[in-house]
Write a protein that holds these residues in place. Structure first.
Motif, PDB file in Angstrom:
ATOM      1  N   ARG A   2       0.845  -1.194   0.000  1.00 47.24           N
ATOM      2  CA  ARG A   2       0.000   0.000   0.000  1.00 47.24           C
ATOM      3  C   ARG A   2       0.879   1.242   0.000  1.00 47.24           C
ATOM      4  O   ARG A   2       1.973   1.242   0.552  1.00 47.24           O
ATOM      5  CB  ARG A   2      -0.880   0.049   1.243  1.00 47.24           C
ATOM      6  CG  ARG A   2      -1.843  -1.080   1.351  1.00 47.24           C
ATOM      7  CD  ARG A   2      -3.084  -0.776   0.563  1.00 47.24           C
ATOM      8  NE  ARG A   2      -4.074  -1.793   0.859  1.00 47.24           N
ATOM      9  CZ  ARG A   2      -4.757  -2.421  -0.072  1.00 47.24           C
ATOM     10  NH1 ARG A   2      -4.573  -2.144  -1.326  1.00 47.24           N
ATOM     11  NH2 ARG A   2      -5.622  -3.337   0.252  1.00 47.24           N
ATOM     12  N   THR A   3       0.395   2.306  -0.628  1.00 48.75           N
ATOM     13  CA  THR A   3       1.092   3.579  -0.622  1.00 48.75           C
ATOM     14  C   THR A   3       0.405   4.487   0.392  1.00 48.75           C
ATOM     15  O   THR A   3      -0.822   4.641   0.360  1.00 48.75           O
ATOM     16  CB  THR A   3       1.054   4.237  -2.011  1.00 48.75           C
ATOM     17  OG1 THR A   3       1.653   3.358  -2.943  1.00 48.75           O
ATOM     18  CG2 THR A   3       1.799   5.557  -2.003  1.00 48.75           C
ATOM     19  N   ILE A   4       1.189   5.087   1.289  1.00 49.07           N
ATOM     20  CA  ILE A   4       0.670   5.991   2.307  1.00 49.07           C
ATOM     21  C   ILE A   4       1.216   7.381   2.038  1.00 49.07           C
ATOM     22  O   ILE A   4       2.421   7.548   1.810  1.00 49.07           O
ATOM     23  CB  ILE A   4       1.093   5.536   3.723  1.00 49.07           C
ATOM     24  CG1 ILE A   4       0.520   4.160   4.026  1.00 49.07           C
ATOM     25  CG2 ILE A   4       0.660   6.545   4.766  1.00 49.07           C
ATOM     26  CD1 ILE A   4       0.973   3.583   5.343  1.00 49.07           C
ATOM     27  N   CYS A   6       2.833  10.673   2.797  1.00 44.58           N
ATOM     28  CA  CYS A   6       3.756  11.023   3.884  1.00 44.58           C
ATOM     29  C   CYS A   6       3.342  12.311   4.605  1.00 44.58           C
ATOM     30  O   CYS A   6       3.917  12.639   5.629  1.00 44.58           O
ATOM     31  CB  CYS A   6       5.179  11.138   3.360  1.00 44.58           C
ATOM     32  SG  CYS A   6       5.393  12.352   2.073  1.00 44.58           S
ATOM     33  N   VAL A   7       2.330  13.027   4.112  1.00 44.39           N
ATOM     34  CA  VAL A   7       1.870  14.252   4.757  1.00 44.39           C
ATOM     35  C   VAL A   7       0.599  13.997   5.550  1.00 44.39           C
ATOM     36  O   VAL A   7       0.547  14.197   6.764  1.00 44.39           O
ATOM     37  CB  VAL A   7       1.643  15.377   3.718  1.00 44.39           C
ATOM     38  CG1 VAL A   7       1.113  16.638   4.383  1.00 44.39           C
ATOM     39  CG2 VAL A   7       2.917  15.663   2.952  1.00 44.39           C
ATOM     40  N   CYS A   8      -0.465  13.540   4.889  1.00 48.77           N
ATOM     41  CA  CYS A   8      -1.772  13.403   5.552  1.00 48.77           C
ATOM     42  C   CYS A   8      -2.078  11.981   6.007  1.00 48.77           C
ATOM     43  O   CYS A   8      -3.069  11.749   6.681  1.00 48.77           O
ATOM     44  CB  CYS A   8      -2.880  13.905   4.633  1.00 48.77           C
ATOM     45  SG  CYS A   8      -3.177  12.846   3.180  1.00 48.77           S
ATOM     46  N   ARG A   9      -1.267  11.026   5.622  1.00 53.72           N
ATOM     47  CA  ARG A   9      -1.363   9.625   6.037  1.00 53.72           C
ATOM     48  C   ARG A   9      -2.547   8.877   5.411  1.00 53.72           C
ATOM     49  O   ARG A   9      -2.916   7.799   5.848  1.00 53.72           O
ATOM     50  CB  ARG A   9      -1.432   9.487   7.567  1.00 53.72           C
ATOM     51  CG  ARG A   9      -0.369  10.241   8.328  1.00 53.72           C
ATOM     52  CD  ARG A   9       1.014   9.778   8.078  1.00 53.72           C
ATOM     53  NE  ARG A   9       1.205   8.469   8.687  1.00 53.72           N
ATOM     54  CZ  ARG A   9       2.245   7.696   8.487  1.00 53.72           C
ATOM     55  NH1 ARG A   9       3.202   8.103   7.715  1.00 53.72           N
ATOM     56  NH2 ARG A   9       2.344   6.535   9.049  1.00 53.72           N
ATOM     57  N   ARG A  10      -3.156   9.429   4.349  1.00 50.92           N
ATOM     58  CA  ARG A  10      -4.201   8.680   3.650  1.00 50.92           C
ATOM     59  C   ARG A  10      -3.549   7.532   2.888  1.00 50.92           C
ATOM     60  O   ARG A  10      -2.371   7.576   2.563  1.00 50.92           O
ATOM     61  CB  ARG A  10      -4.971   9.573   2.679  1.00 50.92           C
ATOM     62  CG  ARG A  10      -5.872  10.542   3.407  1.00 50.92           C
ATOM     63  CD  ARG A  10      -6.804  11.247   2.466  1.00 50.92           C
ATOM     64  NE  ARG A  10      -6.038  12.130   1.583  1.00 50.92           N
ATOM     65  CZ  ARG A  10      -6.539  12.732   0.529  1.00 50.92           C
ATOM     66  NH1 ARG A  10      -7.799  12.559   0.197  1.00 50.92           N
ATOM     67  NH2 ARG A  10      -5.784  13.511  -0.211  1.00 50.92           N
ATOM     68  N   VAL A  11      -4.332   6.506   2.589  1.00 49.88           N
ATOM     69  CA  VAL A  11      -3.823   5.292   1.969  1.00 49.88           C
ATOM     70  C   VAL A  11      -4.434   5.128   0.584  1.00 49.88           C
ATOM     71  O   VAL A  11      -5.646   5.292   0.402  1.00 49.88           O
ATOM     72  CB  VAL A  11      -4.174   4.058   2.836  1.00 49.88           C
ATOM     73  CG1 VAL A  11      -3.685   2.782   2.190  1.00 49.88           C
ATOM     74  CG2 VAL A  11      -3.590   4.208   4.224  1.00 49.88           C
ATOM     75  N   LYS A  12      -3.595   4.796  -0.401  1.00 49.57           N
ATOM     76  CA  LYS A  12      -4.081   4.542  -1.751  1.00 49.57           C
ATOM     77  C   LYS A  12      -4.531   3.096  -1.835  1.00 49.57           C
ATOM     78  O   LYS A  12      -3.769   2.172  -1.554  1.00 49.57           O
ATOM     79  CB  LYS A  12      -2.992   4.814  -2.786  1.00 49.57           C
ATOM     80  CG  LYS A  12      -3.505   4.750  -4.200  1.00 49.57           C
ATOM     81  CD  LYS A  12      -2.443   5.200  -5.174  1.00 49.57           C
ATOM     82  CE  LYS A  12      -3.013   5.268  -6.575  1.00 49.57           C
ATOM     83  NZ  LYS A  12      -2.012   5.762  -7.524  1.00 49.57           N
ATOM     84  N   CYS A  13      -5.796   2.909  -2.211  1.00 49.05           N
ATOM     85  CA  CYS A  13      -6.365   1.566  -2.285  1.00 49.05           C
ATOM     86  C   CYS A  13      -7.184   1.462  -3.567  1.00 49.05           C
ATOM     87  O   CYS A  13      -8.182   2.175  -3.715  1.00 49.05           O
ATOM     88  CB  CYS A  13      -7.238   1.302  -1.065  1.00 49.05           C
ATOM     89  SG  CYS A  13      -7.948  -0.344  -1.044  1.00 49.05           S
ATOM     90  N   SER A  24      -5.270  -4.580   7.382  1.00 53.52           N
ATOM     91  CA  SER A  24      -3.953  -4.462   7.990  1.00 53.52           C
ATOM     92  C   SER A  24      -2.899  -4.919   6.982  1.00 53.52           C
ATOM     93  O   SER A  24      -2.935  -6.033   6.494  1.00 53.52           O
ATOM     94  CB  SER A  24      -3.892  -5.318   9.251  1.00 53.52           C
ATOM     95  OG  SER A  24      -2.606  -5.242   9.805  1.00 53.52           O
ATOM     96  N   GLU A  25      -1.978  -4.033   6.669  1.00 49.94           N
ATOM     97  CA  GLU A  25      -0.911  -4.342   5.719  1.00 49.94           C
ATOM     98  C   GLU A  25       0.436  -4.188   6.402  1.00 49.94           C
ATOM     99  O   GLU A  25       0.635  -3.294   7.210  1.00 49.94           O
ATOM    100  CB  GLU A  25      -0.965  -3.387   4.529  1.00 49.94           C
ATOM    101  CG  GLU A  25      -2.169  -3.559   3.662  1.00 49.94           C
ATOM    102  CD  GLU A  25      -2.086  -4.812   2.799  1.00 49.94           C
ATOM    103  OE1 GLU A  25      -0.963  -5.262   2.498  1.00 49.94           O
ATOM    104  OE2 GLU A  25      -3.146  -5.329   2.455  1.00 49.94           O
TER     105      GLU A  25
END
Length: 60
Positions: A2-4, A6-13, A24-25
């Motif tokens: 998963r890509t997170i 680095c600023v707002c901590r949202r996750v690309k899904c 959980s990854e």
């Protein structure tokens, strides 16, 4: 993996940026979501101009 952001901590899904991890990854990679990328690049481009303006205002 998963890509997170680095600023707002949202996750690309599955192509979308979510507020929280769906599952959980263990393996993650850091990057920028589109909104944080735009904000960061705008600040980076403005920084040299701001520094030049401030140096011109300081007395020698």
């Amino acid at each position: 993996m998963r890509t997170i952001c680095c600023v707002c901590r949202r996750v690309k899904c599955q192509g979308d940026w979510l507020e929280q991890m769906v599952e959980s990854e263990v393996r993650v990679s850091h990057g920028f979501c589109p909104e944080c990328f735009d904000k960061t690049m705008a600040q980076t481009r403005a920084w040299p101009a701001e520094q030049a303006a401030q140096s011109m205002l300081k007395p020698s």
